[in-house]
Design a protein around this motif. Structure first.
Motif, PDB file in Angstrom:
ATOM      1  N   THR A 438     -27.336 -15.296  -9.231  1.00 16.58           N
ATOM      2  CA  THR A 438     -26.351 -15.500  -8.162  1.00 16.58           C
ATOM      3  C   THR A 438     -25.205 -14.521  -8.364  1.00 16.58           C
ATOM      4  OG1 THR A 438     -25.164 -17.199  -9.444  1.00 16.58           O
ATOM      5  CG2 THR A 438     -26.898 -17.944  -7.951  1.00 16.58           C
ATOM      6  N   ASN A 439     -24.899 -13.761  -7.324  1.00 18.00           N
ATOM      7  CA  ASN A 439     -23.771 -12.830  -7.330  1.00 18.00           C
ATOM      8  C   ASN A 439     -22.852 -13.153  -6.164  1.00 18.00           C
ATOM      9  OD1 ASN A 439     -24.822 -11.474  -9.528  1.00 18.00           O
ATOM     10  ND2 ASN A 439     -25.831  -9.904  -8.309  1.00 18.00           N
ATOM     11  N   LEU A 440     -21.586 -13.383  -6.471  1.00 21.40           N
ATOM     12  CA  LEU A 440     -20.603 -13.743  -5.452  1.00 21.40           C
ATOM     13  C   LEU A 440     -19.429 -12.782  -5.510  1.00 21.40           C
ATOM     14  CD1 LEU A 440     -20.500 -17.620  -6.011  1.00 21.40           C
ATOM     15  CD2 LEU A 440     -21.872 -16.368  -4.338  1.00 21.40           C
ATOM     16  N   LYS A 441     -18.923 -12.421  -4.345  1.00 21.51           N
ATOM     17  CA  LYS A 441     -17.727 -11.584  -4.250  1.00 21.51           C
ATOM     18  C   LYS A 441     -16.740 -12.264  -3.320  1.00 21.51           C
ATOM     19  CE  LYS A 441     -16.003  -7.111  -2.600  1.00 21.51           C
ATOM     20  NZ  LYS A 441     -16.367  -5.815  -1.976  1.00 21.51           N
ATOM     21  N   PHE A 442     -15.501 -12.441  -3.806  1.00 24.69           N
ATOM     22  CA  PHE A 442     -14.459 -13.106  -3.034  1.00 24.69           C
ATOM     23  C   PHE A 442     -13.328 -12.119  -2.760  1.00 24.69           C
ATOM     24  CE2 PHE A 442     -16.464 -16.081  -5.907  1.00 24.69           C
ATOM     25  CZ  PHE A 442     -16.822 -17.139  -5.084  1.00 24.69           C
ATOM     26  N   SER A 443     -12.907 -12.022  -1.517  1.00 22.63           N
ATOM     27  CA  SER A 443     -11.703 -11.262  -1.177  1.00 22.63           C
ATOM     28  C   SER A 443     -10.582 -12.276  -0.998  1.00 22.63           C
ATOM     29  CB  SER A 443     -11.924 -10.437   0.092  1.00 22.63           C
ATOM     30  OG  SER A 443     -12.936  -9.472  -0.105  1.00 22.63           O
ATOM     31  N   VAL A 444      -9.848 -12.532  -2.082  1.00 24.16           N
ATOM     32  CA  VAL A 444      -8.799 -13.555  -2.046  1.00 24.16           C
ATOM     33  C   VAL A 444      -7.695 -13.139  -1.094  1.00 24.16           C
ATOM     34  CG1 VAL A 444      -7.197 -14.884  -3.452  1.00 24.16           C
ATOM     35  CG2 VAL A 444      -9.392 -14.174  -4.413  1.00 24.16           C
ATOM     36  N   THR A 445      -7.215 -11.903  -1.238  1.00 24.73           N
ATOM     37  CA  THR A 445      -6.273 -11.281  -0.309  1.00 24.73           C
ATOM     38  C   THR A 445      -6.718  -9.844  -0.124  1.00 24.73           C
ATOM     39  OG1 THR A 445      -4.725 -10.392  -1.964  1.00 24.73           O
ATOM     40  CG2 THR A 445      -4.440 -12.712  -1.330  1.00 24.73           C
ATOM     41  N   ASP A 446      -5.915  -9.062   0.604  1.00 27.16           N
ATOM     42  CA  ASP A 446      -6.247  -7.651   0.761  1.00 27.16           C
ATOM     43  C   ASP A 446      -6.181  -6.898  -0.564  1.00 27.16           C
ATOM     44  OD1 ASP A 446      -6.608  -8.039   3.423  1.00 27.16           O
ATOM     45  OD2 ASP A 446      -4.609  -7.343   4.011  1.00 27.16           O
ATOM     46  N   HIS A 447      -5.562  -7.496  -1.567  1.00 22.41           N
ATOM     47  CA  HIS A 447      -5.321  -6.785  -2.825  1.00 22.41           C
ATOM     48  C   HIS A 447      -5.910  -7.502  -4.036  1.00 22.41           C
ATOM     49  CE1 HIS A 447      -2.522  -4.237  -0.595  1.00 22.41           C
ATOM     50  NE2 HIS A 447      -2.088  -5.364  -0.038  1.00 22.41           N
ATOM     51  N   ILE A 448      -6.561  -8.603  -3.830  1.00 30.80           N
ATOM     52  CA  ILE A 448      -7.186  -9.333  -4.941  1.00 30.80           C
ATOM     53  C   ILE A 448      -8.655  -9.587  -4.600  1.00 30.80           C
ATOM     54  CG2 ILE A 448      -7.178 -11.397  -6.379  1.00 30.80           C
ATOM     55  CD1 ILE A 448      -4.261 -11.788  -5.756  1.00 30.80           C
ATOM     56  N   ARG A 449      -9.529  -9.128  -5.472  1.00 30.89           N
ATOM     57  CA  ARG A 449     -10.958  -9.348  -5.309  1.00 30.89           C
ATOM     58  C   ARG A 449     -11.514  -9.952  -6.593  1.00 30.89           C
ATOM     59  NH1 ARG A 449      -9.406  -4.778  -3.040  1.00 30.89           N
ATOM     60  NH2 ARG A 449      -9.599  -3.657  -5.023  1.00 30.89           N
ATOM     61  N   MET A 450     -12.438 -10.870  -6.436  1.00 35.02           N
ATOM     62  CA  MET A 450     -13.048 -11.518  -7.586  1.00 35.02           C
ATOM     63  C   MET A 450     -14.565 -11.453  -7.466  1.00 35.02           C
ATOM     64  SD  MET A 450     -10.584 -14.835  -8.211  1.00 35.02           S
ATOM     65  CE  MET A 450     -11.164 -14.990  -9.897  1.00 35.02           C
ATOM     66  N   TYR A 451     -15.232 -11.285  -8.624  1.00 38.27           N
ATOM     67  CA  TYR A 451     -16.682 -11.173  -8.678  1.00 38.27           C
ATOM     68  C   TYR A 451     -17.201 -12.172  -9.716  1.00 38.27           C
ATOM     69  CZ  TYR A 451     -15.448  -6.599  -6.703  1.00 38.27           C
ATOM     70  OH  TYR A 451     -14.907  -5.591  -5.938  1.00 38.27           O
ATOM     71  N   ALA A 532     -11.929 -10.015 -12.100  1.00 35.96           N
ATOM     72  CA  ALA A 532     -10.887 -10.029 -11.072  1.00 35.96           C
ATOM     73  C   ALA A 532     -10.246  -8.645 -11.006  1.00 35.96           C
ATOM     74  CB  ALA A 532      -9.834 -11.085 -11.375  1.00 35.96           C
ATOM     75  N   GLU A 533     -10.082  -8.144  -9.782  1.00 37.85           N
ATOM     76  CA  GLU A 533      -9.413  -6.860  -9.554  1.00 37.85           C
ATOM     77  C   GLU A 533      -8.093  -7.117  -8.834  1.00 37.85           C
ATOM     78  OE1 GLU A 533     -11.880  -4.250  -7.324  1.00 37.85           O
ATOM     79  OE2 GLU A 533     -13.301  -3.891  -8.954  1.00 37.85           O
ATOM     80  N   PHE A 534      -7.001  -6.586  -9.384  1.00 29.83           N
ATOM     81  CA  PHE A 534      -5.684  -6.738  -8.786  1.00 29.83           C
ATOM     82  C   PHE A 534      -5.157  -5.348  -8.426  1.00 29.83           C
ATOM     83  CE2 PHE A 534      -6.345 -10.066 -11.905  1.00 29.83           C
ATOM     84  CZ  PHE A 534      -6.104 -11.212 -11.164  1.00 29.83           C
ATOM     85  N   GLU A 535      -4.998  -5.101  -7.145  1.00 28.37           N
ATOM     86  CA  GLU A 535      -4.446  -3.818  -6.710  1.00 28.37           C
ATOM     87  C   GLU A 535      -2.924  -3.923  -6.760  1.00 28.37           C
ATOM     88  OE1 GLU A 535      -4.660  -0.694  -2.946  1.00 28.37           O
ATOM     89  OE2 GLU A 535      -5.836  -2.540  -2.936  1.00 28.37           O
TER      90      GLU A 535
END
Length: 962
Positions: A438-451, A532-535
């Motif tokens: 299972t692979n999930l990608k979440f766009s929490v906001t325009d600047h926060i992405r989680m995998y 988690a990626e934080f721009e």
């Protein structure tokens, strides 16, 4: 009792730095969430209170509070107008509506910008906006769902539906639409007043513009400075295979893959640019979706594999990268309707290399002649058993996969379930496995992405004795089939399994080996990685990952009273259990920005911590009353042996950094460094530094380079760097003890005794590597050619050295000697036909030379055992300066001594060209051990692969050779 964790003492003030980094990471996380949650939203609430302030001051305050950029496209005198404002919890649009009321001005919000201009102009622009629709297809005319359609320069966009259709409303008259899809060329189409825009996307040409994964980031292939090879998902599923590693066989130059065992479920050994170690592991590091040390997922769940081969590419992994790095990117979902796929295949398997053995009468005649007796009555032989026919069976491998993928702008998902089943070519051998990915990608906001990437695997292997040494009663089934006489049947007159009458006494009956032993090996593995990626700002991204791998393995073996071993022990059973856990955290920053007018700079820096734990338990019993329960009830046995258990833990801590500089797409530089600490080594030797540097020159981008379609691309690359190897067990540098028994007053007493000597000087293996390469692009990327030269030297080899027996010990792990791997790699990829009928060809060739450069004690040979006992020699392998690692040696056949042959005094044949020494002792010729010759090594010097892929619409034919 406190467990010995084998912790790494951090030098100097690094402990304080580590604590500060953890606190900083937490603060960045909190502040990022706060910042992102409060910016770039038209519905956010703002407080502005100002008296007698200019319109310009109010606008600047609005920019500061909202994060928008405001542009005034009107008479600039309005900026000096004095006004009073008092807004509490007001939105951006509410403030703008109030500011511009009755002024004849209006505003328009596009992305992060606010344009203030004449209201009439805005209304006229709105009237010019229109609707456009169309369909997107591929080169064959098939519709493409999930294609991204975006108005260039804006955030307006849609995704094509299942029929490849899209529709956009309210777009400017002069808009340009951008169409993009994974694996396809991006296209920009001006609307130019049209209401229908249909697009045909073409596949990405074979070339150097594709993006490849590198450690802690990705980069355009045209910007790569090191040696990086790519294996596509199409290559991995071109033909049925039992493992991903097998699917990689022959796909990339410099990568050698060998089978370690023919049993179902057994994996393959992979080495990159030759073996760099002797006792320590030479296997590459596997990185699965950023999870260092992860297990390979099934081929069907993989999107692409990158193989990092030279020091420039691997040095970012420091002590883990000496043997190369295999980076795996698994599939992910795309926005659009749910996509359901079902894949299956079924393959037949048969043993190869069956020996042409003697028939019963021929065998009996041979034995009579060899023994000079009538051991067999040739007229009485009525049985002729082909043991190979009895132990072998037709095998098969079947695989079924069902996957679901899809999502929307906020979340994308990929879920895949696989079942595989293999029936071995030796009877009773089998293997099956189940996996869930299972692979999930979440766009929490325009600047926060989680995998979130997770996988679960369970396998069940039914084993058969197939790889033990000969010369023993419980031989392997294949060896027994080759050596058991054909003059006997499976059972004797009493209904018992027959016993060998020739050769070694009581040699095992092949069918008794199969039916007299049960082995079951069950493995479960779960791995997950959260990223988690934080721009934080433009080009600045903070990455935080946490991964965990937990695997358990249970092995049960029972030899019943059919087998020789079971008869001798009245039934022998054992059960073992092992658990491995691996925790990883990575915290790193990526910062990309323009460095000057023509330069681009990407900086990477971070911290890594990984913890390994391993625990085992084993119990054995014999003397069973019944064979009914096998290893599932060891308590039934009457001769319980002392159980054993073990626990180890080790750690790796690292700091790393990398800089990629690209000047004008002509000159590319890469500098990498990693500072690693490993708990396996002794105090003072736990830390080591691994730097590397690389440079590449895109000659084709120079002004002086003639623009032509024949050689349309030319790039030169070179690199040099250091990597390390710490792949030894925990506590190897320490003195260790083990349990033993002795008798005191007729009573057995348990005690301990030392088994290894400490080595306080034990340290890393270090590999230095030089690489030079050239990339050529012919006929506008229709043909690509790459050639590489590399030279790898490994110092301070980790090797178990025999020590004098009077010391009370047998061997000690030490650093000694130096080995070298050098060679050439060639790869060519072409697109022969590119229209409806497509034909692609790829070819690779590797030439590798491995040799020992130096050894301790003046370069004296080191002999050791590295083969099963049936080889006829305990010391059958040798380390000798100038020879490859893994060489084996023995007697060189010079002929048969005949009566009357002249023997020269000193023991040599007069006609012997090699001068091997013989002695005449008890009428037998004896070869001097010192003169045994190196007769070969298991490492091939050349490996090649050829792949032809032919496709036409729904038809595909792949022909692969190695």
């Amino acid at each position: 009792m406190k467990k010995n964790r084998g912790c790494i003492p951090l030098p100097g003030d690094i402990r304080k730095i580590f604590r500060i980094m953890r606190i900083t990471s937490f603060l960045v996380f909190i502040l990022s969430i706060h910042a992102f949650a409060s910016s770039f939203g038209q519905n956010q609430r703002i407080n502005i209170s100002m008296e007698n302030a200019s319109f310009k001051d109010v606008i600047e305050r609005l920019e500061k509070e909202s994060g928008y950029y405001v542009v005034v496209k009107y008479d600039q005198s309005i900026l000096e107008k004095k006004i009073d404002v008092n807004y509490k919890e007001a939105t951006v649009t509410e403030i703008l509506d109030n500011l511009l009321k009755d002024s004849g001005l209006g505003y328009k919000i596009v992305d992060k910008y606010i344009a203030i201009t004449k209201l009439a102009d805005i209304q006229a622009s709105s009237q010019q906006q229109k609707k456009v629709s169309g369909k997107v297809t591929d080169a064959t005319g098939a519709t493409l769902p999930g294609v991204s359609v975006v108005v260039k320069g804006t955030t307006m966009g849609v995704i094509t539906d299942n029929d490849g259709k899209y529709s956009l409303s309210g777009i400017p008259e002069n808009a340009t639409l951008v169409f993009s899809f994974v694996g396809m060329k991006m296209q920009e189409i001006p609307v130019e007043g049209k209401t229908t825009v249909n697009v045909k996307l073409e596949e990405e040409s074979v070339g150097i513009e594709e993006v490849v994964a590198i450690g802690y980031g990705s980069i355009k292939k045209s910007d790569v400075t090191g040696a990086v090879a790519t294996v596509s998902q199409k290559d991995l599923t071109a033909y049925p295979s039992t493992s991903v590693v097998q699917s990689m066989q022959g796909r990339s130059a410099g990568v050698m893959i060998q089978s370690t065992n023919g049993e179902p479920g057994e994996d393959f050994k992979i080495t990159i640019r030759g073996a760099t170690s002797i006792n320590a592991s030479s296997s590459p590091l596997f990185v699965i979706d950023g999870l260092v040390g992860g297990s390979m997922p099934p081929s069907e769940d993989i999107a692409a594999i990158e193989i990092l081969k030279d020091a420039s590419a691997t040095a970012i992994y420091g002590s883990r990268g000496a043997n190369g790095v295999v980076m795996v990117t698994t599939k992910s979902g795309k926005s659009g309707k749910t996509k359901v796929e079902f894949n299956s295949y079924y393959s037949f398997q048969k043993e190869i290399g069956r020996l042409d053995l003697l028939k019963a009468n021929d065998f009996a005649a041979y034995i009579n002649e060899a023994r000079k007796t009538n051991f067999y009555d040739l007229n009485a032989i009525t049985t002729d058993t082909d043991w190979q026919d009895l132990i072998y069976q037709p095998g098969h491998y079947q695989n079924y996969q069902l996957s679901f993928s899809g999502g929307n702008e906020k979340i994308q998902y990929y879920v895949s379930g696989i079942f595989s089943d293999q029936k071995g070519v030796v009877k009773t051998s089998a293997y099956n496995k189940y996996s869930l990915t299972t692979n999930l990608k979440f766009s929490v906001t325009d600047h926060i992405r989680m995998y979130l990437n997770s996988s679960y695997l369970k396998s069940d292997q039914d084993g058969v004795l197939s790889s033990v040494g000969g010369g023993q009663a419980n031989a392997s089934v294949t060896q027994a089939a080759y050596r058991f006489e054909p003059t006997q049947g499976v059972l004797d007159a009493n209904g018992k399994y027959t016993v060998s009458k020739i050769g070694i006494a009581a040699y095992e009956n092949p069918m008794a080996v199969i039916e007299g032993r049960t082995e079951e090996n069950v493995m479960e593995k779960f791995q997950t990685n959260l990223k988690a990626e934080f721009e934080i700002a433009k080009g600045l991204i903070f990455n935080s990952t946490y991964g965990m791998i937990v695997s358990t393995q249970r092995n049960g073996v029972y030899s019943n009273k059919i087998s020789n071993q079971g008869i001798a022990t009245n039934g022998l059973g054992s059960m073992s259990y092992g658990k491995r856990s691996n925790f990883l955290t990575e915290q790193y920053l990526n910062y990309s920005f323009e460095a000057g007018e023509k330069g681009d700079l990407v900086l990477t820096g971070g911290y890594s911590y990984q913890d390994f734990k391993y625990e085992t338990f084993t119990a054995t019993n014999s003397g069973f009353i019944t064979d009914a329960l096998g290893f599932w009830n060891l308590g039934v046995g009457t001769n319980l042996r002392a159980p054993s258990s073990n626990y180890t833990e080790s750690e790796i801590t690292s700091f790393y950094g990398r800089a990629n500089y690209n000047f004008d797409k002509r000159y590319l530089f890469t500098l990498t460094s990693r500072y690693d600490g490993a708990s396996q080594f002794s105090e003072g030797n736990k830390w080591s530094y691994f730097p590397s540097g690389a440079f590449s020159w895109n000659v084709a981008n120079e002004r002086f380079y003639p623009q032509n379609k024949i050689v349309s691309g030319l790039k030169l690359r070179t690199s040099y760097g250091l990597t390390g190897n710490q792949a030894i067990g925990a506590y190897q540098s320490l003195a260790r003890i083990s349990s033993t028994y002795f008798v005191v007053n007729n009573t057995s007493v348990t005690s301990v005794l030392p088994t290894t000597i400490a080595n306080k000087d034990l340290t890393w293996e270090t590999t230095s590597q030089f690489n030079a390469g050239i990339d050529l692009d012919f006929f506008e990327r229709r043909l690509l050619f790459t050639a590489e030269y590399y030279n790898k030297k490994t110092n301070d080899l980790l090797f178990s050295v025999p020590i004098p027996s009077f010391s009370g010990f047998q061997e000690r792990l030490e650093n000694l000697g130096e080995i070298e791997n050098s060679g050439y790699e060639f790869e060519a990829t072409s697109k022969n036909l590119i229209k409806e009928l497509k034909w692609n060809t790829s070819f690779n060739l590797t030439l590798n030379r491995n040799k020992v450069l130096s050894l301790p004690n003046g370069g004296a040979d080191i002999m050791f055992s590295n083969a099963p006992s049936f080889s006829g020699s305990v010391e059958n392998s040798i380390l000798r300066v100038g020879e490859p690692v893994g060489s084996f040696y023995g007697y060189v056949y010079q002929g048969v001594y005949q009566t009357g042959d002249k023997i020269i005094p000193g023991g040599a044949f007069e006609t012997t060209p090699g001068g091997e020494k013989f002695g005449d002792l008890n009428n037998d010729l004896v070869l001097d051990n010192k003169d045994r010759k190196v007769i070969g090594n298991p490492n091939p010097k050349a490996v090649w692969g050829l792949n032809n892929d032919l496709s036409w619409k729904g038809f595909n034919l792949n022909i692969f050779f190695q």
